[in-house]
Design a protein around this motif. Structure first.
Motif, PDB file in Angstrom:
ATOM      1  N   LEU A   1       4.824  -4.279  -1.990  1.00 36.94           N
ATOM      2  CA  LEU A   1       4.261  -3.628  -0.811  1.00 36.94           C
ATOM      3  C   LEU A   1       5.366  -3.119   0.109  1.00 36.94           C
ATOM      4  O   LEU A   1       5.261  -2.033   0.683  1.00 36.94           O
ATOM      5  CB  LEU A   1       3.348  -4.593  -0.043  1.00 36.94           C
ATOM      6  CG  LEU A   1       2.054  -4.997  -0.737  1.00 36.94           C
ATOM      7  CD1 LEU A   1       1.229  -5.901   0.157  1.00 36.94           C
ATOM      8  CD2 LEU A   1       1.241  -3.763  -1.114  1.00 36.94           C
TER       9      LEU A   1
ATOM     10  N   ILE B   1       1.881  -7.338   9.523  1.00 39.73           N
ATOM     11  CA  ILE B   1       0.671  -8.179   9.508  1.00 39.73           C
ATOM     12  C   ILE B   1       0.595  -8.935   8.192  1.00 39.73           C
ATOM     13  O   ILE B   1       0.395 -10.144   8.161  1.00 39.73           O
ATOM     14  CB  ILE B   1      -0.596  -7.329   9.699  1.00 39.73           C
ATOM     15  CG1 ILE B   1      -0.595  -6.655  11.056  1.00 39.73           C
ATOM     16  CG2 ILE B   1      -1.840  -8.208   9.557  1.00 39.73           C
ATOM     17  CD1 ILE B   1      -1.828  -5.802  11.300  1.00 39.73           C
ATOM     18  N   ALA B   2       0.781  -8.204   7.080  1.00 45.38           N
ATOM     19  CA  ALA B   2       0.662  -8.834   5.762  1.00 45.38           C
ATOM     20  C   ALA B   2       1.655  -9.990   5.633  1.00 45.38           C
ATOM     21  O   ALA B   2       1.298 -11.088   5.199  1.00 45.38           O
ATOM     22  CB  ALA B   2       0.888  -7.794   4.668  1.00 45.38           C
TER      23      ALA B   2
ATOM     24  N   SER C   1       2.487 -19.348  -7.517  1.00 48.42           N
ATOM     25  CA  SER C   1       2.139 -18.716  -6.244  1.00 48.42           C
ATOM     26  C   SER C   1       3.348 -18.009  -5.648  1.00 48.42           C
ATOM     27  O   SER C   1       3.228 -16.953  -5.028  1.00 48.42           O
ATOM     28  CB  SER C   1       1.563 -19.738  -5.272  1.00 48.42           C
ATOM     29  OG  SER C   1       2.590 -20.467  -4.640  1.00 48.42           O
TER      30      SER C   1
ATOM     31  N   VAL D   1       3.142 -24.109  -7.699  1.00 40.19           N
ATOM     32  CA  VAL D   1       3.940 -23.553  -6.607  1.00 40.19           C
ATOM     33  C   VAL D   1       4.755 -22.374  -7.110  1.00 40.19           C
ATOM     34  O   VAL D   1       4.858 -21.335  -6.441  1.00 40.19           O
ATOM     35  CB  VAL D   1       4.854 -24.639  -5.991  1.00 40.19           C
ATOM     36  CG1 VAL D   1       5.803 -24.027  -4.970  1.00 40.19           C
ATOM     37  CG2 VAL D   1       4.013 -25.717  -5.325  1.00 40.19           C
TER      38      VAL D   1
ATOM     39  N   LEU E   1       3.754 -14.743  -7.517  1.00 34.82           N
ATOM     40  CA  LEU E   1       2.692 -13.817  -7.136  1.00 34.82           C
ATOM     41  C   LEU E   1       2.941 -13.232  -5.737  1.00 34.82           C
ATOM     42  O   LEU E   1       2.926 -12.012  -5.541  1.00 34.82           O
ATOM     43  CB  LEU E   1       1.339 -14.541  -7.172  1.00 34.82           C
ATOM     44  CG  LEU E   1       0.140 -13.736  -6.660  1.00 34.82           C
ATOM     45  CD1 LEU E   1      -0.234 -12.647  -7.658  1.00 34.82           C
ATOM     46  CD2 LEU E   1      -1.057 -14.631  -6.387  1.00 34.82           C
ATOM     47  N   LEU E   2       3.174 -14.121  -4.775  1.00 36.11           N
ATOM     48  CA  LEU E   2       3.283 -13.649  -3.389  1.00 36.11           C
ATOM     49  C   LEU E   2       4.576 -12.877  -3.147  1.00 36.11           C
ATOM     50  O   LEU E   2       4.566 -11.838  -2.481  1.00 36.11           O
ATOM     51  CB  LEU E   2       3.167 -14.823  -2.412  1.00 36.11           C
ATOM     52  CG  LEU E   2       1.786 -15.481  -2.353  1.00 36.11           C
ATOM     53  CD1 LEU E   2       1.770 -16.650  -1.392  1.00 36.11           C
ATOM     54  CD2 LEU E   2       0.729 -14.469  -1.939  1.00 36.11           C
TER      55      LEU E   2
ATOM     56  N   LEU F   1       0.211 -19.212   6.713  1.00 28.76           N
ATOM     57  CA  LEU F   1      -0.420 -20.188   5.817  1.00 28.76           C
ATOM     58  C   LEU F   1       0.604 -21.007   5.033  1.00 28.76           C
ATOM     59  O   LEU F   1       0.245 -22.001   4.405  1.00 28.76           O
ATOM     60  CB  LEU F   1      -1.386 -19.479   4.866  1.00 28.76           C
ATOM     61  CG  LEU F   1      -2.733 -19.140   5.516  1.00 28.76           C
ATOM     62  CD1 LEU F   1      -3.456 -18.045   4.764  1.00 28.76           C
ATOM     63  CD2 LEU F   1      -3.619 -20.383   5.584  1.00 28.76           C
TER      64      LEU F   1
ATOM     65  N   LEU G   1       6.751   0.103  -1.380  1.00 27.38           N
ATOM     66  CA  LEU G   1       5.812   1.208  -1.172  1.00 27.38           C
ATOM     67  C   LEU G   1       5.788   1.637   0.287  1.00 27.38           C
ATOM     68  O   LEU G   1       5.765   2.826   0.614  1.00 27.38           O
ATOM     69  CB  LEU G   1       4.400   0.789  -1.592  1.00 27.38           C
ATOM     70  CG  LEU G   1       4.128   0.735  -3.090  1.00 27.38           C
ATOM     71  CD1 LEU G   1       2.809   0.033  -3.351  1.00 27.38           C
ATOM     72  CD2 LEU G   1       4.097   2.150  -3.658  1.00 27.38           C
ATOM     73  N   ASP G   2       5.810   0.648   1.176  1.00 29.77           N
ATOM     74  CA  ASP G   2       5.768   0.913   2.608  1.00 29.77           C
ATOM     75  C   ASP G   2       6.990   1.727   3.031  1.00 29.77           C
ATOM     76  O   ASP G   2       6.871   2.705   3.770  1.00 29.77           O
ATOM     77  CB  ASP G   2       5.732  -0.433   3.339  1.00 29.77           C
ATOM     78  CG  ASP G   2       5.300  -0.301   4.783  1.00 29.77           C
ATOM     79  OD1 ASP G   2       4.112  -0.062   5.002  1.00 29.77           O
ATOM     80  OD2 ASP G   2       6.158  -0.432   5.668  1.00 29.77           O
TER      81      ASP G   2
ATOM     82  N   ILE H   1       0.649 -13.030   7.803  1.00 26.58           N
ATOM     83  CA  ILE H   1      -0.445 -13.829   7.248  1.00 26.58           C
ATOM     84  C   ILE H   1       0.111 -14.828   6.230  1.00 26.58           C
ATOM     85  O   ILE H   1      -0.230 -16.011   6.241  1.00 26.58           O
ATOM     86  CB  ILE H   1      -1.489 -12.912   6.576  1.00 26.58           C
ATOM     87  CG1 ILE H   1      -2.206 -12.070   7.640  1.00 26.58           C
ATOM     88  CG2 ILE H   1      -2.485 -13.729   5.785  1.00 26.58           C
ATOM     89  CD1 ILE H   1      -2.938 -10.876   7.057  1.00 26.58           C
ATOM     90  N   VAL H   2       0.990 -14.350   5.358  1.00 25.78           N
ATOM     91  CA  VAL H   2       1.590 -15.232   4.349  1.00 25.78           C
ATOM     92  C   VAL H   2       2.336 -16.368   5.042  1.00 25.78           C
ATOM     93  O   VAL H   2       2.179 -17.544   4.707  1.00 25.78           O
ATOM     94  CB  VAL H   2       2.553 -14.446   3.432  1.00 25.78           C
ATOM     95  CG1 VAL H   2       3.208 -15.377   2.431  1.00 25.78           C
ATOM     96  CG2 VAL H   2       1.808 -13.332   2.702  1.00 25.78           C
TER      97      VAL H   2
ATOM     98  N   TRP I   1       8.859   3.570   1.118  1.00 26.99           N
ATOM     99  CA  TRP I   1       8.789   4.904   0.506  1.00 26.99           C
ATOM    100  C   TRP I   1       7.894   5.818   1.353  1.00 26.99           C
ATOM    101  O   TRP I   1       8.261   6.957   1.675  1.00 26.99           O
ATOM    102  CB  TRP I   1       8.256   4.793  -0.927  1.00 26.99           C
ATOM    103  CG  TRP I   1       8.127   6.124  -1.601  1.00 26.99           C
ATOM    104  CD1 TRP I   1       9.153   6.887  -2.098  1.00 26.99           C
ATOM    105  CD2 TRP I   1       6.925   6.864  -1.812  1.00 26.99           C
ATOM    106  NE1 TRP I   1       8.653   8.042  -2.609  1.00 26.99           N
ATOM    107  CE2 TRP I   1       7.295   8.064  -2.460  1.00 26.99           C
ATOM    108  CE3 TRP I   1       5.579   6.635  -1.542  1.00 26.99           C
ATOM    109  CZ2 TRP I   1       6.360   9.031  -2.827  1.00 26.99           C
ATOM    110  CZ3 TRP I   1       4.656   7.584  -1.903  1.00 26.99           C
ATOM    111  CH2 TRP I   1       5.042   8.775  -2.536  1.00 26.99           C
TER     112      TRP I   1
ATOM    113  N   LEU J   1       4.231  -9.549  -4.841  1.00 26.05           N
ATOM    114  CA  LEU J   1       3.325  -8.687  -4.076  1.00 26.05           C
ATOM    115  C   LEU J   1       4.009  -8.141  -2.821  1.00 26.05           C
ATOM    116  O   LEU J   1       3.955  -6.936  -2.538  1.00 26.05           O
ATOM    117  CB  LEU J   1       2.083  -9.508  -3.700  1.00 26.05           C
ATOM    118  CG  LEU J   1       0.995  -8.781  -2.925  1.00 26.05           C
ATOM    119  CD1 LEU J   1       0.387  -7.687  -3.779  1.00 26.05           C
ATOM    120  CD2 LEU J   1      -0.079  -9.766  -2.483  1.00 26.05           C
ATOM    121  N   MET J   2       4.665  -9.023  -2.082  1.00 26.69           N
ATOM    122  CA  MET J   2       5.279  -8.580  -0.822  1.00 26.69           C
ATOM    123  C   MET J   2       6.421  -7.605  -1.077  1.00 26.69           C
ATOM    124  O   MET J   2       6.580  -6.635  -0.327  1.00 26.69           O
ATOM    125  CB  MET J   2       5.784  -9.787  -0.008  1.00 26.69           C
ATOM    126  CG  MET J   2       4.712 -10.733   0.488  1.00 26.69           C
ATOM    127  SD  MET J   2       3.248  -9.966   1.187  1.00 26.69           S
ATOM    128  CE  MET J   2       3.892  -9.292   2.686  1.00 26.69           C
TER     129      MET J   2
END
Lengths: 396, 251
Positions: A325, A22-23, A314, A311, A317-318, A30, A328-329, A26-27, A331, A321-322
C-alpha cells in the motif's frame, strides 16, 4: 487564485498521504493487544491513558473535521472552510503529542508507581503533570514536530522545484498561475523547512539531557551510526536553511544562472527527511532494547502466547500489505504531484468530475449539469431544492 | 465516570461505528451490483459506482474514527479485557486489520488515477475487503460471546446486515425508494453490538483500570465529547442532504 490552486493541489496530496496514515495507525493501535498484551497488563493504565486521549479526543476531532473540510467544500463559507483546516492541523499536533506522551513513558518512565506482589505488579499513575512534562515526551515531541515541518518543507520545495525546472521561467514575474503557485510554494517550503530544522536540531540535541541520565543510547554500534547520520544530515540541512532564504531576496532563486541544476538537486533531496526520520525512530526504539519500558519491563516478558507460526504469518501478511500500500500510495502521490493543477478532483464541481467518468445525462442532471456547452452554471440543483446558502467556494 | 459509564461509552462508540461505517462497508460490498426497478441485477457502470461512493463518502472519515476511539478506550480503560479478547480472537483480529486497511486504500486510491484497469481492480478489492471487514467484525463480536458458533453466526449476520444497511443509506441519499428505511437497518445493525455488550459486561468491567484513573480520564471525556458530538452532527447533516451539485466527489 494562487491560494485556491495551492489548497486544491497540496490538499489532494495531503489527503492521499493521510489515507496511509490511517491504515498504519489502525495496525499500530491493535498491535499492543495482539502481540504485547503483557505491556497492557502491567502498564495499561499509564501507557493507555494518553492513547485514550489521543483516540477519543484528538483523532476523533481531527478525522471528523477533515471529513467536514473535504465534503463541505462547496457548502461552507471560505473563512469557515479555512478555519476547519487549521483545526485539523491543531488536533493533529495534539494527537502527535499524546502519542509521544505514551512513547515517552516507555523511554523514560515517570509519574507512576508499581503496586502489587512481585510478578503481578501493576503501574498506577501518581503524577499526571510529570507524565506530560516528561522530557522524553516534551522535548521529543518538539523534535518530531521540527522533523515533520522539515519533511513538509522538503516536499513543497522538491515538487515546486520539479515544476519550475520544467517551466523554465527566469523572468521577474511568474509567467502564469501555475508558475505563480510553484514560486509561492517554494517560498513557503523554504521557510517551513528552515523553521523545522531549527526545532529538530535544537530539541534533538537537548534530548541528550535525559539520554545521559537514563542510560547511553550508543551502546549498540548500529544506533551510533544512525545517530551520527541523523546529526550530520541535520547540520547540512541547517546550512541549506541559512542559504536558501537569502536566495529568495529579489526572487534570485527564480532568476539566477544555474538555477536548473539547483532545482534538480532540491527535487533529488526530497526523500532525505523521510530517511532521516526513519533513522530517528530506529534510534528511539532500538535504543530502548531489551526494555519495552526502560529499566522496568523487558520485551520478552510481555509478548503474547500465540504460536510463533501464527505471529510470523500475521507479520508477513500485515508487513506485506502495508509495504504494498505504501508503494502504491507513493506512486499515486508522484503521479498527482507531476500532474500539477490540471484536473484536480479536490474542490472540483461534481458535474465536471462525473463527466470525466463518462456519466450519462441522467446522472449529470442530478448534479446540476444540463448538457450545454457552458456546463450548467445556474442550472437547477438536481435535488429539486433551491440552494440559498453561501456561494460555492470554488468559482469555475 | 466509573467503569459502568465507560462500558456504556464503549458500547456507544462501537454502535456508532457499525451504523456509520456499516453503510460504507455495505456500499463497498455491493459496489458492482445494481438492482434495476424490474428486480433484475446488473453490473454497475463506472459513473454509477462513483455516485455510490460519493453518496457514502462523507461517512468514511467521521465513521471509522468511532471504532478507533472504541479501540483506544479498550486499550486505555479496559486493557485486560482487550488483551483477553484479542488473544482469543487473534486470527479474526488480523483479518479485520488487513481488510480495514485494504478497504480504506481502495476507497482513497481508486479514483486517483483515470485508467479503467486501475479502477476496476480497486473496485474488486473494495468489494472483497468490505465483505471480509464486516465478517471479521461480526466474528470478533462472536469471540466476545466465547463461542466459535457465535463467531460464525455473527460473522455471516454482519455481512448480510451491512449489505442491507449500505443499500438503504445509498437509496436514501439518492432519494430513491430503498428496500428498507435507514432507521430500520440502523437498529438491525446495532442490535448485535448491544447484545454483545450486555453478554460480555461482567468480563469487560473486570478488565478495567483503577477507579481513580477512570475518574481522571472521565473528566477529559466529559469535557471533549460534546464538542466531538457537535461536529459529528454537522457531518451527519452533510450526509442527510440529497446528493447533488454542492457535494464533493472526492472518492
Amino acid at each position: 487564485m494562487v491560494f485556491e490552486n495551492a489548497t486544491r493541489f497540496w490538499g489532494q496530496l495531503y489527503l492521499v498521504n493521510y489515507a496511509l496514515g490511517i491504515a498504519a495507525g489502525i495496525v499500530l493501535e491493535l498491535q499492543f493487544g495482539l502481540h504485547f498484551p503483557g505491556l497492557l497488563d502491567v502498564a495499561g493504565e499509564v501507557f493507555g491513558a494518553p492513547l485514550v486521549v489521543e483516540t477519543l479526543v484528538a483523532f476523533f476531532l481531527e478525522s471528523t473535521l477533515l471529513g467536514l473540510w473535504v465534503f463541505g467544500w462547496h457548502l461552507f463559507p471560505r473563512a469557515l472552510h479555512a478555519a476547519i483546516f487549521w483545526a485539523v492541523v491543531i488536533t493533529g499536533y495534539v494527537s502527535a503529542f499524546a502519542v509521544m506522551v505514551a512513547n515517552g513513558f516507555l523511554r523514560n518512565p515517570t509519574g507512576y508507581v508499581l503496586e502489587g506482589l512481585p510478578g503481578e505488579q501493576v503501574a498506577r499513575i501518581t503524577d499526571v503533570g510529570a507524565l506530560i512534562t516528561n522530557p522524553a515526551a516534551l522535548l521529543s515531541s518538539l523534535h518530531v514536530v521540527g522533523a515533520c515541518l522539515m519533511a513538509g518543507g522538503f516536499v513543497l520545495v522538491g515538487i515546486s522545484a520539479w515544476h519550475l525546472r520544467r517551466s523554465g521561467g527566469g523572468l521577474r514575474l511568474p509567467t502564469g498561475p501555475e508558475e505563480d503557485l510553484w514560486r509561492h510554494s517554494m517560498r513557503a517550503g523554504i521557510w517551513t523547512g528552515a523553521i523545522g530544522v531549527l526545532f529538530a536540531q535544537a530539541f534533538g540535541y537537548s534530548q541528550f539531557e535525559y539520554f545521559d541520565a537514563t542510560g547511553a543510547v550508543d551502546g549498540n554500534a548500529a544506533i551510533g551510526v544512525l545517530l551520527e547520520v541523523m546529526m550530520r544530515t541535520a547540520d547540512l540541512v541547517f546550512l541549506g536553511a541559512l542559504v536558501l532564504p537569502l536566495l529568495l531576496i529579489a526572487g534570485a532563486l527564480f532568476r539566477m544562472r544555474g538555477r536548473r541544476a539547483l532545482y534538480a538537486t532540491l527535487t533529488a533531496l526530497l526523500p532525505l527527511p523521510f530517511a532521516v526520520a526513519i533513522a530517528g525512530w530506529l534510534v528511539r526504539e532500538l535504543g530502548r532494547q531489551p526494555w519495552i519500558i526502560q529499566g522496568v519491563l523487558r520485551v520478552d516478558e510481555v509478548t503474547s502466547d500465540q504460536s510463533a507460526r501464527a505471529v510470523l504469518a500475521s507479520l508477513v501478511l500485515l508487513v506485506g500489505l502495508m509495504v504494498t500500500l505504501a508503494a502504491l500510495d507513493w506512486w499515486v502521490l508522484g503521479r498527482l504531484a507531476r500532474g500539477g493543477i490540471s484536473r484536480l478532483v479536490l474542490g472540483a464541481e461534481p458535474g465536471d468530475v462525473l463527466r470525466d467518468d463518462g456519466a450519462g445525462a441522467d446522472v449529470l442532471l442530478r448534479f446540476g449539469v444540463v448538457d450545454t456547452p457552458d456546463g450548467g452554471a445556474g442550472a437547477p440543483g438536481g435535488d429539486g431544492r433551491p440552494h440559498d446558502g453561501p456561494a460555492p467556494e470554488v468559482a469555475r | 465516570m466509573n467503569a459502568a459509564a465507560w462500558a456504556v461509552l464503549l458500547a456507544a462508540l462501537v454502535t456508532g461505528w457499525v451504523v456509520l461505517d456499516g453503510a460504507v462497508q455495505g456500499a463497498g460490498a455491493t459496489l458492482l451490483q445494481e438492482r434495476d426497478p424490474d428486480g433484475s441485477d446488473r453490473r454497475r457502470e463506472p459513473a454509477e459506482r462513483r455516485v455510490v461512493l460519493a453518496a457514502v463518502g462523507p461517512l468514511l472519515l467521521p465513521g471509522e474514527v468511532w471504532l478507533i476511539a472504541a479501540l483506544g478506550v479498550l486499550v486505555g480503560v479496559f486493557p485486560h479485557a482487550e488483551a483477553d479478547l484479542l488473544n482469543a480472537g487473534y486470527p479474526v483480529a488480523i483479518t479485520l486489520i488487513a481488510s480495514w486497511a485494504l478497504r480504506d486504500a481502495g476507497i482513497w486510491l481508486r479514483s486517483r488515477r483515470p485508467g479503467h484497469v486501475w479502477r476496476d481492480v480497486w473496485d474488486v478489492v473494495l468489494v472483497v475487503a468490505s465483505i471480509v471487514l464486516a465478517g471479521s467484525w461480526g466474528a470478533l463480536l462472536g469471540v466476545a460471546w466465547g463461542s466459535g458458533l457465535a463467531a460464525l453466526g455473527l460473522g455471516i449476520l454482519a455481512v448480510v446486515l451491512t449489505r442491507l444497511h449500505g443499500d438503504a443509506v445509498v437509496a436514501w441519499r439518492l432519494r430513491r425508494t430503498g428496500p428498507l428505511p435507514v432507521v430500520v437497518t440502523s437498529v438491525m445493525i446495532a442490535a448485535p453490538v448491544v447484545g454483545t455488550a450486555i453478554a460480555a459486561w461482567p468480563r469487560l468491567i473486570e478488565g478495567g483500570i483503577s477507579a481513580q484513573a477512570l475518574e481522571t480520564l472521565g473528566i477529559v471525556a466529559i469535557v471533549v465529547l460534546p464538542v466531538v458530538l457537535a461536529l459529528q452532527v454537522v457531518a451527519w447533516w452533510l450526509v442527510s442532504r440529497p446528493l447533488g451539485r454542492r457535494d464533493m466527489l472526492f472518492f
